[in-house]
Design a protein around this motif. Structure first.
Motif, PDB file in Angstrom:
ATOM      1  N   THR A 149       4.993  -4.939 -32.854  1.00  0.00           N
ATOM      2  CA  THR A 149       6.064  -4.165 -32.608  1.00  0.00           C
ATOM      3  C   THR A 149       6.304  -3.519 -34.070  1.00  0.00           C
ATOM      4  OG1 THR A 149       7.007  -5.524 -30.881  1.00  0.00           O
ATOM      5  CG2 THR A 149       8.680  -3.964 -32.034  1.00  0.00           C
ATOM      6  N   LEU A 150       6.416  -4.440 -35.096  1.00  0.00           N
ATOM      7  CA  LEU A 150       6.536  -3.623 -36.527  1.00  0.00           C
ATOM      8  C   LEU A 150       5.570  -2.936 -37.153  1.00  0.00           C
ATOM      9  CD1 LEU A 150       8.136  -4.037 -39.010  1.00  0.00           C
ATOM     10  CD2 LEU A 150       6.530  -5.983 -39.951  1.00  0.00           C
ATOM     11  N   ILE A 151       4.586  -2.714 -36.555  1.00  0.00           N
ATOM     12  CA  ILE A 151       3.521  -1.822 -36.913  1.00  0.00           C
ATOM     13  C   ILE A 151       3.949  -0.552 -35.939  1.00  0.00           C
ATOM     14  CG2 ILE A 151       1.072  -0.925 -36.701  1.00  0.00           C
ATOM     15  CD1 ILE A 151       1.688  -3.298 -38.967  1.00  0.00           C
ATOM     16  N   GLN A 152       4.240  -0.722 -34.641  1.00  0.00           N
ATOM     17  CA  GLN A 152       4.559   0.405 -33.916  1.00  0.00           C
ATOM     18  C   GLN A 152       5.617   1.237 -34.277  1.00  0.00           C
ATOM     19  OE1 GLN A 152       3.794   0.372 -29.671  1.00  0.00           O
ATOM     20  NE2 GLN A 152       3.471  -1.940 -29.829  1.00  0.00           N
ATOM     21  N   SER A 153       6.669   0.389 -34.919  1.00  0.00           N
ATOM     22  CA  SER A 153       7.847   1.005 -35.539  1.00  0.00           C
ATOM     23  C   SER A 153       7.703   1.920 -36.846  1.00  0.00           C
ATOM     24  CB  SER A 153       9.035  -0.073 -35.607  1.00  0.00           C
ATOM     25  OG  SER A 153       8.688  -0.890 -36.953  1.00  0.00           O
ATOM     26  N   LEU A 154       6.425   1.436 -37.531  1.00  0.00           N
ATOM     27  CA  LEU A 154       6.314   1.991 -38.891  1.00  0.00           C
ATOM     28  C   LEU A 154       5.780   3.468 -38.302  1.00  0.00           C
ATOM     29  CD1 LEU A 154       6.074   1.463 -41.729  1.00  0.00           C
ATOM     30  CD2 LEU A 154       3.748   0.824 -41.387  1.00  0.00           C
ATOM     31  N   PHE A 155       5.067   3.737 -37.269  1.00  0.00           N
ATOM     32  CA  PHE A 155       4.732   4.864 -36.971  1.00  0.00           C
ATOM     33  C   PHE A 155       5.277   5.568 -35.841  1.00  0.00           C
ATOM     34  CE2 PHE A 155       0.701   2.761 -38.600  1.00  0.00           C
ATOM     35  CZ  PHE A 155      -0.032   3.714 -38.915  1.00  0.00           C
ATOM     36  N   ARG A 156       6.585   5.132 -35.667  1.00  0.00           N
ATOM     37  CA  ARG A 156       7.438   5.547 -34.631  1.00  0.00           C
ATOM     38  C   ARG A 156       7.256   5.796 -33.251  1.00  0.00           C
ATOM     39  NH1 ARG A 156      10.403  10.694 -37.168  1.00  0.00           N
ATOM     40  NH2 ARG A 156      11.347  10.543 -35.091  1.00  0.00           N
ATOM     41  N   VAL A 157       6.205   4.886 -33.007  1.00  0.00           N
ATOM     42  CA  VAL A 157       5.875   4.703 -31.448  1.00  0.00           C
ATOM     43  C   VAL A 157       7.051   4.312 -30.600  1.00  0.00           C
ATOM     44  CG1 VAL A 157       4.116   3.547 -30.023  1.00  0.00           C
ATOM     45  CG2 VAL A 157       3.264   4.237 -31.989  1.00  0.00           C
ATOM     46  N   VAL A 158       7.616   3.650 -31.293  1.00  0.00           N
ATOM     47  CA  VAL A 158       9.088   3.095 -30.671  1.00  0.00           C
ATOM     48  C   VAL A 158      10.088   3.480 -31.687  1.00  0.00           C
ATOM     49  CG1 VAL A 158       8.730   0.625 -31.404  1.00  0.00           C
ATOM     50  CG2 VAL A 158      10.624   1.287 -29.644  1.00  0.00           C
TER      51      VAL A 158
ATOM     52  N   ILE B  64      11.971  12.889 -40.640  1.00  0.00           N
ATOM     53  CA  ILE B  64      10.892  13.760 -40.593  1.00  0.00           C
ATOM     54  C   ILE B  64      10.012  13.881 -39.467  1.00  0.00           C
ATOM     55  CG2 ILE B  64      10.663  13.528 -43.371  1.00  0.00           C
ATOM     56  CD1 ILE B  64       8.292  11.618 -42.642  1.00  0.00           C
ATOM     57  N   GLY B  65       9.217  14.861 -39.366  1.00  0.00           N
ATOM     58  CA  GLY B  65       8.376  14.975 -38.091  1.00  0.00           C
ATOM     59  C   GLY B  65       7.440  14.131 -37.879  1.00  0.00           C
ATOM     60  N   LEU B  66       6.928  13.758 -36.710  1.00  0.00           N
ATOM     61  CA  LEU B  66       6.022  12.646 -36.487  1.00  0.00           C
ATOM     62  C   LEU B  66       4.690  13.127 -36.920  1.00  0.00           C
ATOM     63  CD1 LEU B  66       6.535  11.913 -32.670  1.00  0.00           C
ATOM     64  CD2 LEU B  66       7.325  10.432 -34.694  1.00  0.00           C
ATOM     65  N   GLN B  67       4.144  14.317 -37.123  1.00  0.00           N
ATOM     66  CA  GLN B  67       2.911  14.716 -37.582  1.00  0.00           C
ATOM     67  C   GLN B  67       3.055  14.547 -39.166  1.00  0.00           C
ATOM     68  OE1 GLN B  67       1.619  18.631 -36.900  1.00  0.00           O
ATOM     69  NE2 GLN B  67      -0.291  18.271 -38.030  1.00  0.00           N
ATOM     70  N   ASP B  68       4.143  14.766 -39.833  1.00  0.00           N
ATOM     71  CA  ASP B  68       4.168  14.488 -41.170  1.00  0.00           C
ATOM     72  C   ASP B  68       4.047  13.057 -41.443  1.00  0.00           C
ATOM     73  OD1 ASP B  68       4.515  17.279 -42.183  1.00  0.00           O
ATOM     74  OD2 ASP B  68       6.572  17.312 -41.803  1.00  0.00           O
ATOM     75  N   LEU B  69       4.564  12.177 -40.661  1.00  0.00           N
ATOM     76  CA  LEU B  69       4.746  11.022 -40.984  1.00  0.00           C
ATOM     77  C   LEU B  69       3.135  10.241 -40.684  1.00  0.00           C
ATOM     78  CD1 LEU B  69       5.945   7.952 -41.394  1.00  0.00           C
ATOM     79  CD2 LEU B  69       6.582   8.126 -39.038  1.00  0.00           C
ATOM     80  N   ARG B  70       2.894  10.398 -39.324  1.00  0.00           N
ATOM     81  CA  ARG B  70       1.530   9.805 -38.973  1.00  0.00           C
ATOM     82  C   ARG B  70       0.450  10.298 -39.952  1.00  0.00           C
ATOM     83  NH1 ARG B  70       2.947   9.920 -32.601  1.00  0.00           N
ATOM     84  NH2 ARG B  70       4.579   8.371 -32.600  1.00  0.00           N
ATOM     85  N   SER B  71       0.274  11.386 -40.108  1.00  0.00           N
ATOM     86  CA  SER B  71      -0.844  12.133 -40.822  1.00  0.00           C
ATOM     87  C   SER B  71      -0.917  11.629 -42.617  1.00  0.00           C
ATOM     88  CB  SER B  71      -0.781  13.393 -40.907  1.00  0.00           C
ATOM     89  OG  SER B  71       0.421  13.931 -41.589  1.00  0.00           O
ATOM     90  N   ARG B  72       0.204  10.826 -42.910  1.00  0.00           N
ATOM     91  CA  ARG B  72       0.224  10.314 -44.390  1.00  0.00           C
ATOM     92  C   ARG B  72      -0.097   8.797 -44.403  1.00  0.00           C
ATOM     93  NH1 ARG B  72       3.030  14.252 -47.374  1.00  0.00           N
ATOM     94  NH2 ARG B  72       3.011  16.195 -46.068  1.00  0.00           N
ATOM     95  N   LEU B  73      -0.337   8.315 -43.125  1.00  0.00           N
ATOM     96  CA  LEU B  73      -0.697   6.729 -42.949  1.00  0.00           C
ATOM     97  C   LEU B  73      -2.074   6.632 -42.423  1.00  0.00           C
ATOM     98  CD1 LEU B  73       2.741   5.390 -41.297  1.00  0.00           C
ATOM     99  CD2 LEU B  73       2.275   5.915 -43.768  1.00  0.00           C
ATOM    100  N   SER B  74      -2.567   5.657 -42.328  1.00  0.00           N
ATOM    101  CA  SER B  74      -3.804   5.417 -41.706  1.00  0.00           C
ATOM    102  C   SER B  74      -3.707   4.109 -41.156  1.00  0.00           C
ATOM    103  CB  SER B  74      -4.987   5.079 -42.889  1.00  0.00           C
ATOM    104  OG  SER B  74      -5.357   6.437 -43.526  1.00  0.00           O
ATOM    105  N   ILE B  75      -4.567   3.848 -40.214  1.00  0.00           N
ATOM    106  CA  ILE B  75      -4.561   2.620 -39.150  1.00  0.00           C
ATOM    107  C   ILE B  75      -5.799   2.521 -38.607  1.00  0.00           C
ATOM    108  CG2 ILE B  75      -3.634   3.600 -37.127  1.00  0.00           C
ATOM    109  CD1 ILE B  75      -2.049   0.935 -36.423  1.00  0.00           C
ATOM    110  N   ILE B  76      -6.194   1.208 -38.652  1.00  0.00           N
ATOM    111  CA  ILE B  76      -7.327   0.601 -37.724  1.00  0.00           C
ATOM    112  C   ILE B  76      -6.992  -0.110 -36.484  1.00  0.00           C
ATOM    113  CG2 ILE B  76      -9.812  -0.475 -37.687  1.00  0.00           C
ATOM    114  CD1 ILE B  76      -9.948   0.078 -40.733  1.00  0.00           C
ATOM    115  N   PRO B  77      -6.854   0.373 -35.378  1.00  0.00           N
ATOM    116  CA  PRO B  77      -6.336  -0.315 -34.342  1.00  0.00           C
ATOM    117  C   PRO B  77      -7.243  -1.524 -33.939  1.00  0.00           C
ATOM    118  CG  PRO B  77      -7.225   1.610 -33.449  1.00  0.00           C
ATOM    119  CD  PRO B  77      -7.562   1.717 -34.784  1.00  0.00           C
ATOM    120  N   GLN B  78      -6.775  -2.309 -32.950  1.00  0.00           N
ATOM    121  CA  GLN B  78      -7.381  -3.490 -32.690  1.00  0.00           C
ATOM    122  C   GLN B  78      -8.536  -3.100 -31.425  1.00  0.00           C
ATOM    123  OE1 GLN B  78      -5.045  -6.610 -30.820  1.00  0.00           O
ATOM    124  NE2 GLN B  78      -6.550  -8.196 -30.455  1.00  0.00           N
ATOM    125  N   ASP B  79      -8.493  -2.210 -30.851  1.00  0.00           N
ATOM    126  CA  ASP B  79      -9.524  -1.745 -30.004  1.00  0.00           C
ATOM    127  C   ASP B  79     -10.117  -0.569 -30.483  1.00  0.00           C
ATOM    128  OD1 ASP B  79      -8.764  -3.588 -27.918  1.00  0.00           O
ATOM    129  OD2 ASP B  79      -7.443  -2.286 -27.079  1.00  0.00           O
TER     130      ASP B  79
END
Length: 1486
Positions: free
Chosen positions: A1275-1284, A1301-1316
């Motif tokens: 949940t903490l990780i999802q909040s960082l990417f504003r999934v929730v 700020i916009g979601l694209q501006d946020l998520r494009s500046r972060l990187s993630i390797i998901p579990q799946d």
């Protein structure tokens, strides 16, 4: 009052024509009564003599009082019938005895009443025996008809007496003594019938003998006896649907309200016929068309007879029109009306026969189509079950079912058009030859042939472009399907717009082919709309040149012939198009069935009972047998390996070494290329590395088709660490799991499928890395309670990267490069210091050494407590996690209720060019219709008198008017195609854009099959069907209204008559549409589960095969197909019900018009106009049927537009870009993350997950997040990417509130390797760099860093090497490394690793961790991990529990405190990982 016989007789008073018509009706009733007795007798014999004279729809009578009332009322009816019969017989005898006159009219009444009496006696016996309350419908109609006749006759006579007129009105029946005597008795009969009808209270008696607690749906279903139990009359008039309409009027229809489909249309019957025929045709050419023909030829033959009768009846009118026009032209005031009335009655009879056979023909074709669809769907599903799953594409299968199978089924409605067309042309030539002679007939034939031949190149172009459309649609659906499955990853990387553009590019390719296809269709439509005009111009031109005499009668007969021929010629482009499309569809289905044959699996051989559970012979196994250069692991076994019963066999090796491939080859999932087969003794169970979870409850997933054994089930749940999860979920194990287990965590999915395997109680278990997705203590629990206790007596073969689980294995197989390089006892293998296993154990030891120093001084104090904890503690799942994840069940598909809203039509019509072209198209149609009528009237008027006008002027004006009408038709066709293309493109763009902008929660609760169904089936209808259906309705209405206006020119009262008919028709349509609309909606809703089941079965086919569940899944598929067929069957039947009734109304109106034309004096009506009215009237029922068919179809088809519009209005997530609040290009500068009083809840009604968390992640630091499952890490990780979105507090990154700020501006500046780990179909370059922002050199650099370069260089295509759908040709570990490479390539300041190395071995994990440390020195790295060594060297560790921060400090300080939560987690991990054998034996090995 005594009436002198002489005042009424002898002789028949009034016009002779009326009495001839009445006599004909009497004879028709007599035949109908006899026919009913014969049919009922045959039906009784066939059913073994079951009683019930009322047919299938009669009401049952249970009470004695009701039976007595029935007995008395029926006796009264018999007495009255015999009185009336004897009165007529006596009157006939009197007339002959006294006056020597045999009156045809009176004799016909007498004969009909005698038949009615005998039928009443027969029906009474069957009614009383069967306890039913309904008389035969034909008998009731006879009584009603006679009562109305008598009432009119006596009423007219009484008016005549009161007014003392010299003669009665000519158009009213004139009375005699018999009618005066019979009227009271006929009224008594009517009252008695009404009394019997009221004997059973509707909706009461049927239910008196039923259990009071019976479900409403079951009760309704019992009432709706359906097609199978219907009698002849009920089937002919579709009366068997009446109860369904009643149910539909009262409530919203559900599946339980609708009767089952007939046995012949059920999927199991149809598929068995197809399979039997395919076996016979296996070695012949084109087996699929022959198999289909074999399954349906009898039904097709019966349908063909109806089609033939329909054709013959349809040409009766044009054949007789000359006689009718001549009668109108040459009649005088003293001319007998008899001949005209006989012609009118023949016209009416032929149109009635034509209408009934037409409806039965189409109904039969729909039944055949349902059978074909059901059989083909089942056949494709069987094929999917029997071939290697890696060879299947969900997108292709969706298109096969949604488009190709539907098209083949639809072709059954067109198949008879192939042979009917030449028959219709032949009949037309015969009529032309009789009326005009040989030369004009030859001219007509030649022009018809020229028109048809000119269609050949257009038909070929149609087929070619349709094939291109289907290929483009396949490609688009494949990408759409893959994209929807990976939407979470795309949104986290902010790549959804890139993939949206990819889908739009594919749609653009499809649109290009669609544009060409529709414009070619426009050319074909123009050619064949104008074909009657061309044929008529050629025919009349020859007549003018050869000076063949033309009369109004012959001209109108020829025009009627051309008009009736226009329908098959107009349908020819659609027929040619359907043939082309069906050929493409059959080729595609057949190619699928044949192309995949070589991938069919060889069944494993079960050995005789022995101590050997699995015997692995030397051999080679390869994924696929196509291009050998593809990157696909190959398993090579060089020596025989025997696995004894009860052995635990561990398979280990580095990433990509072939562990999964070895297990799959044992299961028979990888084709064997050489060597002997692997033999397995006993039943098998399989747990794949990528969890496969079905949509359904948790219990259904665990039981997997087996019966519930409560005690054993509880043990399984306990051993698989599921007990606490189930207790915390609100619905327990009846909680619904979403599609692909989307609302479950990775660990929950893994444990559910492990429980599924254990519950199967199989002999041999294949577990592919079962411990990777769970944390340390859960892995230990599964290992001890499940693997060592529950499966203690079973043979278990498990692959793993956790080397601490090797020591209990009886046999260890070490894999490298697809080969077993070491095999033997664990102790023997670690004794080899140069062995692969020792190398991996060394890496494992180095990983543990990072944790061990702090552990050594407190082992004695913590071990007893922790050991106890491990034994009793499963995963600590909090209430809020349960509510967040599993309370959000998959939502049932929303469907609108009531009629399709006018706003849907309005939006659709104005989507293209704001509706500006619509008035132009309507004007073109009006002008076309007006000019057509003008040209026909001109030639009829001009030929009425040879001296009226010159022949040259006659043909010249006719050509001018006809040519002008053709120009408008061309304009209409082109404009309509333009609008159709534009509208379809806009709708698709708006829908797909809305879907891609939806929040992730939408995809968690919406099965992808619903989106795919709209993108495939509904979009196809919008592309090529709905615009033409809607336009066709408007065009047909214009034609119908113009014909009615033309008819009203003869007498204005006719307009009133047709207004009345239209009003009744609208009432019928309103009554019909409430039920039909819900059925049409249910068609789409019932189709989605089939697609979902196909998709789910294809994904998990290896699991299904391993558990021997193919038959159960096939039965489930058959059940879903039958439910769908049931809805489609009743949906199409309802349309026929409406058409039969409205057809009769318009035929009756046409008959009345003809009687008026016959009755009017010659001086009142223009014969040319009257002839033109009769000519157009012949086509009235075709026009009306076209209007009704389009009216029903349009609303049903518009549901597709409604469904697409539903998905254009999905609630969007936050804006991608906020122009007024955009971060600078360099943001984030240092990667500092501040959590300020952060609270998270997934919905206002759900509990808080994260509870006022406040902490700071410093820039350029490595932060580890640990905690038990459900503590709030994800949940903490999802909040960082504003999934929730935060429900309280805020998150700052370098001082910027991320919610501003916009979601694209946020998520494009972060990187993630998901579990799946997720890969996409394409090549390696597009997978690592979807945005195409990096050079090949940069890609190679990250491949080297992630230890993938060597693997990629094995393929000569290097970065262009293909990646299969879902990355199937890469192992899970390789996919995780590719995801790491993808992230390193982006070089972002903030990197999130969510269990990024769960599926790779320890040695590779150590290398990856070193790479991450080296490459992310100036990055903020947040790591969520189950492996303690993964976070042990981080700068800070955040420990979460119950959504709160328990500890947050450096790992070194936390480890020093032996009472810290992190210290306890580390101790648990070390104890699990450091068994005596893992260390002591390793030392000895050295």
């Amino acid at each position: 009052m005594a009436i002198p016989m002489g005042s009424i007789s002898p002789g028949v008073l009034g016009p002779v024509n009326l009495y001839i018509a009445l006599a004909l009706v009497n004879v028709a009733f007599a035949f109908a009564l006899v026919a009913w007795v014969l049919i009922h007798t045959l039906k009784q014999r066939r059913s073994g003599g079951g009683g019930g004279g009322g047919g299938g729809d009669a009401e049952l009578i249970h009470s004695d009082r009701a039976k007595r009332k029935l007995r008395v009322s029926s006796m009264v009816i018999l007495v009255c019938s015999v009185v009336i019969s004897m009165t007529y017989v006596g009157f006939c005898v009197y007339r002959y005895w006294v006056h020597r006159i045999v009156d045809d009219d009176t004799v016909s009444w007498a004969v009909s009443w005698i038949f009615a009496f005998f039928v009443s006696c027969y029906a009474r016996n069957t009614i009383l025996e069967g306890g039913r309350s309904n008389w035969p419908l034909v008998l009731i109609l006879w009584w009603v008809y006679y009562t109305v006749f008598c009432s009119l006759s006596v009423s007219s006579y009484l008016v005549f007496l009161l007014r003392k007129s010299k003669e009665q009105p000519p158009l009213l029946p004139q009375t005699n003594t018999v009618e005066l005597v019979s009227l009271p008795f006929s009224l008594v009969i009517s009252v008695s019938v009404a009394v019997i009808s009221c004997t059973v209270e509707p909706g009461r008696s049927r239910h008196l003998n039923k259990p009071l607690l019976q479900k409403e749906s079951e009760s309704l279903c019992t009432d709706l006896e359906g097609f199978d139990n219907a009698g002849f009359w009920s089937r002919l008039t579709f009366q068997w649907l009446n109860p369904l309409f009643c149910a539909g009027r009262k409530q919203k229809l559900e599946l339980g309200h609708i009767p089952r489909v007939s046995l012949s249309e059920r999927a199991e019957h149809a598929s068995s016929l197809f399979e039997e025929s395919l076996r016979k045709q296996k070695f012949g050419p084109c087996p699929l068309p022959k198999a289909i023909s074999f399954a349906i030829w009898r039904s097709l033959a019966k349908n063909g007879v109806l089609a033939g009768i329909n054709t013959m009846a349809s040409y009766t009118g044009p054949f007789l029109i000359t006689s009718f026009v001549n009668f109108l032209s040459y009649k005088r005031e003293d001319t007998s009306y008899r001949f005209g009335l006989v012609l009118a009655f023949i016209f009416f009879s032929s149109k009635t026969i034509e209408s009934l056979t037409h409806r039965q023909w189409y109904f039969g074709a729909q039944k055949i189509g349902i059978r074909v669809r059901a059989g083909l769907m089942a056949l494709i599903y069987r094929k999917c079950q029997s071939i290697k799953y890696a060879g299947l594409s969900n997108g292709k299968i969706v298109n096969l079912i949604n488009v190709d199978v539907e098209r083949i089924g639809d072709f059954c409605s067109y198949v008879h058009g192939i042979w009917l067309l030449p028959v219709q042309v032949f009949l037309a030539l015969v009529i032309l030859y009789i009326n005009l002679g040989a030369a004009p007939s030859i001219a007509a034939l030649s022009s018809t042939v020229i028109v048809m031949v000119s269609n050949t190149p257009l038909a070929k172009m149609q087929e070619r472009h349709h094939s291109k459309i289907m290929e483009a649609k396949d490609a688009r659906m494949k990408v759409t399907s893959e994209t929807l499955k990976s939407m979470r990853v795309l949104k986290l990387h902010s790549w959804e717009l890139t993939f949206l553009k990819k889908i739009l590019r594919l749609r653009e390719t499809e649109r290009s082919a669609l544009t060409k296809y529709l414009y070619i269709c426009s050319a074909v439509a123009f050619l064949f709309w104008t074909s009657p005009t061309l044929v008529s111009v050629a025919t009349f031109g020859v007549c003018v040149i050869l000076k063949i005499p033309l009369s109004a009668g012959t001209v109108l007969s020829a025009l009627a012939t051309f008009r009736i021929l226009q329908e098959p010629i107009y349908n020819l482009p659609e027929l040619v198009s359907m043939i082309a499309q069906t050929k493409v569809a059959i080729d595609r289905v057949q190619e699928f069935l044949e192309e995949e044959d070589h991938k069919k699996l060889l069944a494993y051989q079960s050995m005789n009972p022995s101590d050997v559970a699995v015997e692995i012979e030397a051999g080679e196994y390869a994924w696929g047998s196509g291009d050998q250069t593809l990157i696909k692991p190959t398993v090579k076994i060089s020596e025989t390996i025997k696995i004894m019963e009860g052995f635990k066999v561990a398979v280990c090796g580095s990433v990509g070494s072939g562990k999964t491939s070895l297990l799959c080859s044992m299961l028979g999932e990888i084709p064997r290329t050489s060597g002997a087969a692997i033999r397995i003794n006993g039943t098998k169970a399989y747990v794949p590395q990528s969890a496969w979870i079905q949509t359904g409850t948790v219990r259904e997933n665990i039981l997997f088709g087996r019966k519930l054994n409560s005690a054993f089930y509880e043990n399984v749940v306990e051993s698989c660490a599921m007990k606490q999860d189930i207790e915390m979920w609100s619905d327990g194990d009846l909680t619904v799991v979403g599609e692909r287990g989307m609302n479950l965590s990775g660990g929950q999915k893994q444990r559910i499928q492990l429980a599924r395997a254990v519950y199967s109680d199989s002999d041999v278990y294949f577990l592919d890395d079962p411990f990777s997705a769970v944390d340390a203590h859960t892995g230990t629990h599964l290992y001890k309670k499940c693997l060592l206790q529950m499966l203690s007596g079973k043979t278990v073969i498990y692959s793993t990267h956790q080397l601490e689980f090797l020591d209990a294995a009886d046999l260890v197989l070490v894999m490298k490069d697809g080969c077993i390089i070491q095999s033997g006892k664990y102790e023997d293998l670690i004794a080899d210091p140069e062995g692969e296993l020792v190398r991996q154990l060394s890496a494992h030891r180095r990983s543990l050494n990072q944790v061990n120093p702090a552990q050594e001084d407190r082992t004695s104090t913590t071990k007893p407590h922790q050991a106890s904890q491990i034994e009793v503690m499963e995963e600590n799942i909090e209430d809020h996690v349960k509510n967040r994840k599993l309370a959000k069940k998959t939502q049932d598909e929303e469907s609108e209720t009531g009629r399709v809203k006018w706003s849907v039509y309005s939006i659709f019509v104005t989507y293209a060019y704001k509706g500006a072209l619509v008035p132009v198209i309507l004007l073109c149609q009006v002008l076309f219709q007006g000019l057509q009528m003008a040209s026909n009237y001109w030639i009829a008027w001009a030929t009425e008198d040879d001296l009226r006008i010159s022949r040259e002027k006659l043909i010249g004006v006719f050509i001018l008017l006809s040519g002008a009408s053709s120009i408008f038709i061309l304009g209409r066709a082109l404009l309509l195609a333009t609008i159709a293309i534009k509208t379809a493109q806009h709708l698709f763009h708006d829908m797909i854009s809305s879907v891609f902008h939806a929040p992730i929660s939408f995809f968690e609760s919406t099965p992808s099959s619903r989106i795919l169904d709209r993108s495939s089936t509904d979009q196809s209808r919008v592309d090529t069907d709905i615009p033409y259906r809607l336009a066709g309705l408007v065009f047909a209405l214009i034609q119908l209204l113009s014909v009615i206006v033309l008819m009203s020119q003869v007498a204005w009262q006719i307009f009133v008559l047709f207004l009345l008919i239209l009003a009744i028709s609208m009432w019928y349509q309103a009554y019909y549409i409430t039920t039909a609309r819900e059925l049409a909606r249910m068609v789409g809703i019932r189709k989605a589960p089939i697609l979902h089941h196909f998709s789910e079965s294809v994904t998990g086919v290896a699991v299904v095969r391993c558990f021997n569940q193919e038959d159960r899944f096939f039965r489930r598929c058959l059940s879903l197909i039958n439910n769908y067929s049931c809805i489609v069957f009743h949906n199409s039947s309802c349309m026929e019900w409406l058409s039969v009734r409205i057809n009769f109304l318009f035929n009756l109106g046409f008959f009345i018009v003809l009687v008026v034309l016959v009755s009017l004096p010659r001086s009142v009506v223009d014969p040319s106009l009257a002839g033109l009215v009769a000519t157009y009237g012949l086509n009235l029922n075709v026009l009306q049927a076209w209007v009704i068919w389009n009216l029903c179809n349009v609303e049903n088809k518009m549901i597709s537009v409604e469904r697409i519009l539903q998905f254009t209005n999905i609630a969007s997530e936050a804006p991608l870009v906020i122009d007024d609040s955009r971060p600078t290009p360099e943001w984030p500068y240092e990667g500092k993350i501040e959590l300020q009083d952060l609270s998270i809840r997934y919905a206002p009604s759900l509990p808080v997950i994260l509870k006022e968390i406040t902490c700071t992640f410093p820039g350029d630091k490595k932060i580890g997040i640990v905690g038990r499952t459900g503590s709030g890490k994800s949940t903490l990780i999802q909040s960082l990417f504003r999934v929730v979105e935060p429900s309280g507090g805020r998150i700052l990154i370098d001082g910027v509130d991320i919610c501003t700020i916009g979601l694209q501006d946020l998520r494009s500046r972060l990187s993630i390797i998901p579990q799946d780990p997720t890969l996409f179909q394409g090549n390696i370059r597009t997978n690592l760099d979807p945005l195409e922002e990096h050079s090949d050199q940069e890609i190679w650099e990250v491949l080297n860093k992630c230890h993938l370069a060597e693997l990629v260089r094995q393929d000569p295509r290097l970065l262009d090497a293909p990646v299969a759908e879902d990355g199937e040709n890469w192992s899970v570990g390789q996919r995780q490394l590719a995801c790491l490479a993808r992230v390193l390539l982006k070089k972002r300041r903030i990197l999130v690793l969510d269990e990024a190395t769960a599926s790779i071995d320890t040695a590779t994990d150590n290398l990856v961790q070193r790479t991450i440390r080296e490459e992310t020195g100036n990055c903020t790295v947040i790591t969520v991990a189950h492996r303690i060594p993964t976070v042990i060297d981080n700068d800070l560790v955040l420990v979460l529990d119950d959504g709160k921060i328990v500890e947050y400090d450096s790992p070194k300080l936390l480890l020093e405190n032996k009472f810290s939560s992190f210290s306890k987690l580390a101790a648990e991990f070390v104890r699990r990982s450091s068994s005596d054998s893992c260390h002591g034996d390793l030392s000895r090995g050295r």
